[in-house]
Design a protein around this motif. Structure first.
Motif, PDB file in Angstrom:
ATOM      1  N   SER A  73     -63.242  31.641  15.159  1.00 19.55           N
ATOM      2  CA  SER A  73     -63.846  30.945  16.300  1.00 19.55           C
ATOM      3  C   SER A  73     -65.119  31.653  16.746  1.00 19.55           C
ATOM      4  O   SER A  73     -66.119  31.008  17.082  1.00 19.55           O
ATOM      5  CB  SER A  73     -62.861  30.870  17.463  1.00 19.55           C
ATOM      6  OG  SER A  73     -61.784  30.035  17.138  1.00 19.55           O
ATOM      7  N   PHE A  74     -65.093  32.982  16.759  1.00 21.20           N
ATOM      8  CA  PHE A  74     -66.278  33.763  17.119  1.00 21.20           C
ATOM      9  C   PHE A  74     -67.426  33.465  16.163  1.00 21.20           C
ATOM     10  O   PHE A  74     -68.555  33.191  16.588  1.00 21.20           O
ATOM     11  CB  PHE A  74     -65.945  35.258  17.109  1.00 21.20           C
ATOM     12  CG  PHE A  74     -67.130  36.147  17.305  1.00 21.20           C
ATOM     13  CD1 PHE A  74     -67.666  36.346  18.563  1.00 21.20           C
ATOM     14  CD2 PHE A  74     -67.723  36.785  16.223  1.00 21.20           C
ATOM     15  CE1 PHE A  74     -68.778  37.163  18.748  1.00 21.20           C
ATOM     16  CE2 PHE A  74     -68.828  37.604  16.389  1.00 21.20           C
ATOM     17  CZ  PHE A  74     -69.354  37.790  17.654  1.00 21.20           C
ATOM     18  N   LYS A  75     -67.143  33.509  14.860  1.00 21.08           N
ATOM     19  CA  LYS A  75     -68.188  33.240  13.865  1.00 21.08           C
ATOM     20  C   LYS A  75     -68.754  31.834  14.036  1.00 21.08           C
ATOM     21  O   LYS A  75     -69.974  31.636  13.978  1.00 21.08           O
ATOM     22  CB  LYS A  75     -67.638  33.414  12.452  1.00 21.08           C
ATOM     23  CG  LYS A  75     -67.370  34.843  12.067  1.00 21.08           C
ATOM     24  CD  LYS A  75     -66.770  34.895  10.669  1.00 21.08           C
ATOM     25  CE  LYS A  75     -66.454  36.284  10.204  1.00 21.08           C
ATOM     26  NZ  LYS A  75     -65.847  36.276   8.845  1.00 21.08           N
ATOM     27  N   LEU A  76     -67.905  30.862  14.229  1.00 22.75           N
ATOM     28  CA  LEU A  76     -68.359  29.482  14.409  1.00 22.75           C
ATOM     29  C   LEU A  76     -69.206  29.350  15.669  1.00 22.75           C
ATOM     30  O   LEU A  76     -70.276  28.731  15.651  1.00 22.75           O
ATOM     31  CB  LEU A  76     -67.168  28.523  14.458  1.00 22.75           C
ATOM     32  CG  LEU A  76     -67.501  27.050  14.602  1.00 22.75           C
ATOM     33  CD1 LEU A  76     -68.388  26.566  13.457  1.00 22.75           C
ATOM     34  CD2 LEU A  76     -66.222  26.234  14.668  1.00 22.75           C
ATOM     35  N   ALA A  77     -68.762  29.946  16.754  1.00 21.56           N
ATOM     36  CA  ALA A  77     -69.522  29.886  18.001  1.00 21.56           C
ATOM     37  C   ALA A  77     -70.889  30.546  17.847  1.00 21.56           C
ATOM     38  O   ALA A  77     -71.888  30.058  18.380  1.00 21.56           O
ATOM     39  CB  ALA A  77     -68.739  30.543  19.128  1.00 21.56           C
ATOM     40  N   MET A  78     -70.947  31.633  17.094  1.00 18.64           N
ATOM     41  CA  MET A  78     -72.216  32.331  16.898  1.00 18.64           C
ATOM     42  C   MET A  78     -73.212  31.494  16.100  1.00 18.64           C
ATOM     43  O   MET A  78     -74.412  31.704  16.216  1.00 18.64           O
ATOM     44  CB  MET A  78     -71.990  33.689  16.243  1.00 18.64           C
ATOM     45  CG  MET A  78     -71.293  34.703  17.147  1.00 18.64           C
ATOM     46  SD  MET A  78     -72.167  35.053  18.683  1.00 18.64           S
ATOM     47  CE  MET A  78     -73.570  35.979  18.077  1.00 18.64           C
ATOM     48  N   THR A  79     -72.736  30.530  15.323  1.00 19.52           N
ATOM     49  CA  THR A  79     -73.670  29.659  14.603  1.00 19.52           C
ATOM     50  C   THR A  79     -74.417  28.731  15.555  1.00 19.52           C
ATOM     51  O   THR A  79     -75.428  28.144  15.174  1.00 19.52           O
ATOM     52  CB  THR A  79     -72.968  28.807  13.527  1.00 19.52           C
ATOM     53  OG1 THR A  79     -72.086  27.873  14.156  1.00 19.52           O
ATOM     54  CG2 THR A  79     -72.215  29.661  12.528  1.00 19.52           C
ATOM     55  N   ARG A  80     -73.931  28.598  16.769  1.00 22.27           N
ATOM     56  CA  ARG A  80     -74.548  27.700  17.749  1.00 22.27           C
ATOM     57  C   ARG A  80     -75.158  28.434  18.946  1.00 22.27           C
ATOM     58  O   ARG A  80     -75.694  27.815  19.844  1.00 22.27           O
ATOM     59  CB  ARG A  80     -73.512  26.700  18.287  1.00 22.27           C
ATOM     60  CG  ARG A  80     -72.740  25.906  17.246  1.00 22.27           C
ATOM     61  CD  ARG A  80     -73.641  25.178  16.261  1.00 22.27           C
ATOM     62  NE  ARG A  80     -72.968  24.116  15.551  1.00 22.27           N
ATOM     63  CZ  ARG A  80     -72.202  24.274  14.483  1.00 22.27           C
ATOM     64  NH1 ARG A  80     -71.984  25.477  13.996  1.00 22.27           N
ATOM     65  NH2 ARG A  80     -71.632  23.246  13.882  1.00 22.27           N
ATOM     66  N   VAL A  81     -75.079  29.753  18.984  1.00 22.69           N
ATOM     67  CA  VAL A  81     -75.533  30.519  20.146  1.00 22.69           C
ATOM     68  C   VAL A  81     -77.035  30.355  20.388  1.00 22.69           C
ATOM     69  O   VAL A  81     -77.486  30.342  21.531  1.00 22.69           O
ATOM     70  CB  VAL A  81     -75.126  32.013  20.033  1.00 22.69           C
ATOM     71  CG1 VAL A  81     -75.949  32.748  18.996  1.00 22.69           C
ATOM     72  CG2 VAL A  81     -75.184  32.708  21.371  1.00 22.69           C
TER      73      VAL A  81
END
Length: 104
Positions: A73-81
């Motif tokens: 979830s962290f990695k996925l969220a970081m793709t949109r930060v």
């Protein structure tokens, strides 16, 4: 020993990183630009609806993501930060380069 995942980030000339502590499901943001640091911290603390890709370029589903719930979830969220904070993730920048530069 805690398992930590780190990714390099930057805002303009401010090079830093964000780390995710797997055991505690917490994140730490290392940027000198305090308002951008706070923006990333706020982004990671809140749930987001994200278009998640699947098998093809047209195969997406909207999912609610809690960025600190898991490493994935962290990695996925970081793709949109970037879109939310203007802080860019440097996926290809070696984290050792960033850490060495911060020691100086």
């Amino acid at each position: 020993m805690e398992n930590i995942y780190r990714v390099a980030v930057h805002y303009l000339n401010d090079i830093g990183y964000v780390e995710y502590v797997i055991n505690t499901k917490a994140a730490n943001v290392f940027l000198k630009t305090l308002d951008k640091k706070a923006a990333v911290e706020n982004y990671l603390a809140n749930e987001h609806e994200i278009q998640v890709p699947h098998a093809t370029l047209r195969d997406f589903t909207t999912e609610k993501i809690q960025p600190l719930a898991s490493l994935e979830s962290f990695k996925l969220a970081m793709t949109r930060v970037w879109g939310e904070t203007d802080v860019y993730v440097d996926w290809s920048r070696p984290i050792d380069y960033v850490l060495d530069g911060m020691d100086k």
